[in-house]
Write an enzyme that holds these catalytic residues in place. Structure first.
Site, PDB file in Angstrom:
ATOM      1  N   TYR A  59      -3.167  -3.886   3.128  1.00 10.65           N
ATOM      2  CA  TYR A  59      -3.832  -4.668   4.164  1.00 10.65           C
ATOM      3  C   TYR A  59      -3.162  -4.340   5.504  1.00 10.65           C
ATOM      4  O   TYR A  59      -2.157  -4.938   5.891  1.00 10.65           O
ATOM      5  CB  TYR A  59      -3.725  -6.167   3.912  1.00 10.65           C
TER       6      TYR A  59
ATOM      7  N   SER B 242      -2.824  -5.880 -11.033  1.00  4.93           N
ATOM      8  CA  SER B 242      -4.123  -6.100 -10.393  1.00  4.93           C
ATOM      9  C   SER B 242      -5.031  -4.902 -10.644  1.00  4.93           C
ATOM     10  O   SER B 242      -4.578  -3.757 -10.603  1.00  4.93           O
ATOM     11  CB  SER B 242      -3.926  -6.315  -8.886  1.00  4.93           C
TER      12      SER B 242
END
Length: 327
Positions: free
Chosen positions: A59, A156
């Site tokens: 991010y 994830s």
């Protein structure tokens, strides 16, 4: 008010509605982001009972972690649960996914510096790579846990077989993956059953499906090429129209609770026994404040069933992910 939840077999405990921060500093994902607004957003989350902050290196290539860390230093660290993720290597000038122990150890150390903290509550392998044995990668995280640098181990975007391999030694505490009323593949593929049976928590991302489950969209919509939504099949007809029709069936339930559609959908997740916590993202502080109010909504069993029925077609038809995993 919902109760705090435990993540896996770890000592990490947080309120079950967290904040996904891909729009906090994620300049490579969304256009026109403002750092000041991002910090204000995180601060508003904490002020309204959200103490699980979920970020990642990718991010903004570390920028989201930096902004989250700047806000965290103004609060009591022990009251906040910080989750971050790593696996992306851009050192060659192109994106490479890596899980090898040396790289992951380096990534954890760099995340600690960017966040400005002494430990990370949950560290996720963000994506599986093609070469590293999954249990070996998780073993590196276990050593970091033993060193006090992380408190819980997460993975994830791993499929069920990869999760089983990663959890060979029983070290995995949390799995994070896409799941929503529009993307329910994990319910039919057995992943959530495995997680429940092995005391592994499940944290869905994109629970509001990039805003589609908030009730704010209308039939005619378009997005610029640099907007991540322009790449998502959910925003394309005829699927888009079917989604809006299902959302309309949630509106009467929301009205009965004096709530928004988004708050009502989030309340459904919070009452789902297969889900530990949800991490909706936001771009503005008022969105975060509104989302937090979902923790005060108690849906009836009949209302939960009505919502599930409205989206039954999305459970019956496999949809895959909104976005492709990096290769």
């Amino acid at each position: 008010m919902v109760k705090a939840v435990q993540f896996g077999k770890s000592a990490v405990v947080a309120n079950p509605l967290g904040l996904g921060t891909n729009a906090v500093g994620g300049y490579n994902l969304f256009p026109g982001l403002d750092d000041g607004a991002g910090r204000k957003l995180v601060d508003a989350a904490i002020a309204n009972g959200i103490n699980l902050l979920d970020t990642a290196y990718v991010y903004g290539l570390g920028h989201s972690e930096q902004l989250v860390g700047q806000v965290v230093k103004d609060h009591r660290r022990e009251e906040l649960m910080i989750a971050t993720k790593g696996a992306h290597d851009f050192s060659t000038g192109r994106e490479v996914i890596r899980n090898d122990p040396d790289f992951i150890t380096q990534q954890v150390d760099q995340s600690l510096k960017r966040l400005g903290v002494d430990y990370i509550d949950i560290y996720y392998l963000h994506f599986p790579d093609h070469d590293t044995p999954k249990a070996e990668a998780v073993g590196a995280l276990q050593r970091l846990r033993e060193a006090g640098k992380i408190r819980a181990i997460g993975i994830s975007n791993f499929n069920l077989d990869q999760i089983k391999e990663a959890n060979a030694d029983g070290y995995v505490d949390v799995v994070e993956d896409e799941f929503s009323l529009l993307h329910q593949d994990h319910l039919t593929e057995g992943m959530l059953d495995y997680l429940r049976d092995h005391q592994i928590s499940f944290v869905p991302y994109f629970p509001l499906a990039s805003g589609l489950l908030t009730g704010k969209y209308v039939q005619d919509v378009s997005f610029p090429a640099d907007d991540i939504r322009s790449q998502i099949a959910d925003f394309k007809q005829p699927r888009y129209g079917k989604i809006l029709a299902a959302v309309d069936q949630v509106r009467p339930i929301a009205d009965r609770h004096g709530a928004t559609v988004a708050q009502t959908i989030l309340a459904w997740y919070l009452q789902n026994p297969l889900i530990t916590a949800v991490i909706p993202g936001a771009k503005r502080a008022d969105q975060v404040i509104s989302n937090a109010q979902a923790m005060n909504i108690q849906l009836t069993a009949e209302e939960c069933q009505t919502i599930e029925t409205a989206f039954a077609d999305f459970k019956a038809n496999k949809s895959g992910k909104s976005l492709k995993d990096p290769d």
